[in-house]
Design a protein around this motif. Sequence first.
Motif, mmCIF file in Angstrom:
data_model
loop_
_atom_site.group_PDB
_atom_site.id
_atom_site.type_symbol
_atom_site.label_atom_id
_atom_site.label_comp_id
_atom_site.label_asym_id
_atom_site.label_seq_id
_atom_site.Cartn_x
_atom_site.Cartn_y
_atom_site.Cartn_z
ATOM 1 N N LEU A 351 0.833 -1.203 0.000
ATOM 2 C CA LEU A 351 0.000 0.000 0.000
ATOM 3 C C LEU A 351 0.867 1.252 0.000
ATOM 4 N N GLU A 352 0.310 2.312 -0.575
ATOM 5 C CA GLU A 352 0.889 3.636 -0.413
ATOM 6 C C GLU A 352 0.322 4.254 0.871
ATOM 7 N N PRO A 353 1.010 5.220 1.468
ATOM 8 C CA PRO A 353 0.528 5.776 2.736
ATOM 9 C C PRO A 353 -0.876 6.354 2.642
ATOM 10 N N GLU A 354 -1.189 6.981 1.507
ATOM 11 C CA GLU A 354 -2.517 7.591 1.367
ATOM 12 C C GLU A 354 -3.611 6.525 1.348
ATOM 13 N N GLU A 355 -3.322 5.386 0.713
ATOM 14 C CA GLU A 355 -4.310 4.301 0.655
ATOM 15 C C GLU A 355 -4.586 3.750 2.049
ATOM 16 N N TRP A 356 -3.500 3.563 2.821
ATOM 17 C CA TRP A 356 -3.704 3.044 4.179
ATOM 18 C C TRP A 356 -4.493 4.034 5.028
ATOM 19 N N LEU A 357 -4.146 5.311 4.914
ATOM 20 C CA LEU A 357 -4.810 6.333 5.724
ATOM 21 C C LEU A 357 -6.298 6.429 5.384
ATOM 22 N N GLU A 358 -6.635 6.140 4.101
ATOM 23 C CA GLU A 358 -8.039 6.186 3.676
ATOM 24 C C GLU A 358 -8.824 4.938 4.065
ATOM 25 N N GLY A 359 -8.150 3.922 4.646
ATOM 26 C CA GLY A 359 -8.878 2.775 5.165
ATOM 27 C C GLY A 359 -8.609 1.446 4.479
ATOM 28 N N ARG A 360 -7.712 1.417 3.487
ATOM 29 C CA ARG A 360 -7.420 0.140 2.831
ATOM 30 C C ARG A 360 -6.462 -0.699 3.657
ATOM 31 N N ASP A 361 -6.636 -2.009 3.603
ATOM 32 C CA ASP A 361 -5.729 -2.948 4.264
ATOM 33 C C ASP A 361 -5.311 -4.018 3.268
ATOM 34 N N GLU A 362 -4.049 -4.379 3.304
ATOM 35 C CA GLU A 362 -3.537 -5.448 2.456
ATOM 36 C C GLU A 362 -2.532 -6.277 3.245
ATOM 37 N N ASP A 363 -2.567 -7.593 3.046
ATOM 38 C CA ASP A 363 -1.546 -8.453 3.640
ATOM 39 C C ASP A 363 -0.207 -8.210 2.945
ATOM 40 N N PRO A 364 0.897 -8.626 3.563
ATOM 41 C CA PRO A 364 2.200 -8.473 2.900
ATOM 42 C C PRO A 364 2.239 -9.188 1.554
ATOM 43 N N ILE A 365 2.998 -8.627 0.614
ATOM 44 C CA ILE A 365 3.241 -9.283 -0.675
ATOM 45 C C ILE A 365 4.324 -10.331 -0.451
ATOM 46 N N LEU A 366 3.993 -11.584 -0.742
ATOM 47 C CA LEU A 366 4.891 -12.691 -0.402
ATOM 48 C C LEU A 366 5.841 -13.026 -1.550
ATOM 49 N N GLN A 367 6.944 -13.659 -1.203
ATOM 50 C CA GLN A 367 7.893 -14.146 -2.200
ATOM 51 C C GLN A 367 8.394 -15.514 -1.775
ATOM 52 N N SER A 368 8.863 -16.293 -2.749
ATOM 53 C CA SER A 368 9.386 -17.632 -2.460
ATOM 54 C C SER A 368 10.764 -17.532 -1.815
ATOM 55 N N MET A 369 11.073 -18.502 -0.958
ATOM 56 C CA MET A 369 12.410 -18.580 -0.366
ATOM 57 C C MET A 369 13.321 -19.528 -1.133
ATOM 58 N N ARG A 370 12.819 -20.067 -2.233
ATOM 59 C CA ARG A 370 13.542 -21.107 -2.956
ATOM 60 C C ARG A 370 14.936 -20.654 -3.419
ATOM 61 N N ASP A 371 15.041 -19.434 -3.930
ATOM 62 C CA ASP A 371 16.308 -18.986 -4.516
ATOM 63 C C ASP A 371 17.166 -18.175 -3.558
ATOM 64 N N GLY A 372 16.764 -18.109 -2.282
ATOM 65 C CA GLY A 372 17.571 -17.365 -1.323
ATOM 66 C C GLY A 372 17.439 -15.864 -1.506
ATOM 67 N N TYR A 373 18.291 -15.121 -0.832
ATOM 68 C CA TYR A 373 18.194 -13.665 -0.818
ATOM 69 C C TYR A 373 18.706 -13.061 -2.114
ATOM 70 N N VAL A 374 17.870 -12.254 -2.741
ATOM 71 C CA VAL A 374 18.261 -11.482 -3.921
ATOM 72 C C VAL A 374 18.101 -10.016 -3.549
ATOM 73 N N PRO A 375 19.198 -9.251 -3.475
ATOM 74 C CA PRO A 375 19.079 -7.854 -3.038
ATOM 75 C C PRO A 375 18.184 -7.056 -3.968
ATOM 76 N N PRO A 376 17.157 -6.382 -3.437
ATOM 77 C CA PRO A 376 16.339 -5.520 -4.296
ATOM 78 C C PRO A 376 17.143 -4.307 -4.736
ATOM 79 N N LYS A 377 16.690 -3.649 -5.787
ATOM 80 C CA LYS A 377 17.383 -2.454 -6.249
ATOM 81 C C LYS A 377 17.351 -1.396 -5.148
#
Length: 409
Positions: A351-377
């Motif tokens: 979520l963006e901060p404005e979306e959360w403040l307006e009342g939206r809720d979202e669970d975390p966006i998940l990723q697989s652990m299969r390939d180990g840690y890949v540094p995000p940009k």
Amino acid sequence: MSRSIVRQSKFRHVFGQAVKTEQNYDDIRVSKVTWDSSFCAVNPKFLAVIVESSGGGAFLVLPLSKMGRLDKNHPLVTGHAGPVLDIDWCPHNDNILASCSEDTTAMVWQIPDQMGTQPISEPIVVLEGHSKRVGIVTWHPTARNILLTAGSDNLIIIWNVGTGEALISMDDHPDLIYNVSWNRNGSLFCTTCKDRRLRVCDPRRREVVAERMAPHDGIRPMRAIFTRDGNLFTTGFTRMSQRELGLWDPTHFEEPIALLELDTSNGVLLPYYDPDTNMVYLCGKGDSSIRYFEITEEPPYVHYLSTFSSKEPQRGMGFMPKRGVDVSKCEISDLFQDDLYPDTAGPDPALEPEEWLEGRDEDPILQSMRDGYVPPKSRELKVARKNVLDSRPTPRRACPPAMAQPTCP
């Protein structure tokens, strides 16, 4: 019954393993401030430790890739005018860390991948709104740039660090707040307080939606965290000063789901929770052991698994996001076992901060652990100050370092 056996067998071989001596960090002067925080924080890139420092507050940031004896010229992160009391890495940007201090401020820092030799003394933003020392800082689990602080003024403030604004302020606590924990999607948070009450708060409605007086009979400090399914896991003390843990349904607070006495040690138990496996790890300052349990849907609900013991007592603890774990180092077989390593929260905000403040809720966006840690940009956090003439004035200012320095302590 068979389901119970499967649950017990799934994690019964989980064990702790201390790293080799050459993988330790040496010569770190950990802060001696007596505050019930964990004093360190870790993410897939860095370890941060609150350290002793003269003339203000400081913490140390060390890359996980470089261990061994600390270079005496290694730069500190300085800028607070008083001792640092708590630190927390941003879950959505591995180079962003928040700190809070006895100087009544919280600060947000951009940590470069290469630290250089000069101290880091310029935070991205200084958050000023508390009138007394700030002892708790914790990021929202799913919304970008949302940060919660709690201070000895018994005030909780939720900030948008991208604009430097205080979005929400809550003063429902009559006494010192011991800890704050968000639920999985960040729609609620729970608190424990010196008045011995356990509270569930809805920040956007600015109200306490459930509370329980004295979930533990003792007067020593409590801790509470949300579990994946919305229950509350607590640690505290009995009237006879035995350490105790509890599991509670906040919609039926009258009776605990489970209540379990542990031992007579006097260190506050700090719970660290893994929502992917429903396991909780209990660490106590001064302890030389870490116990872990599985939270189950059937009796005994809180199921003891094992204990990791070390030679040295613990002074602080950090819990790395599991997306930074190298699964291959923990596997006995060559096959990836997705039932033991289910998808885990990734670095992208839902979520963006404005979306959360307006009342939206979202669970975390998940990723697989299969390939180990890949540094995000690497993403730089930019603070965009809003024109105060275009919006209603906030009660107190939050001044980023872009303003004239004399105005910012």
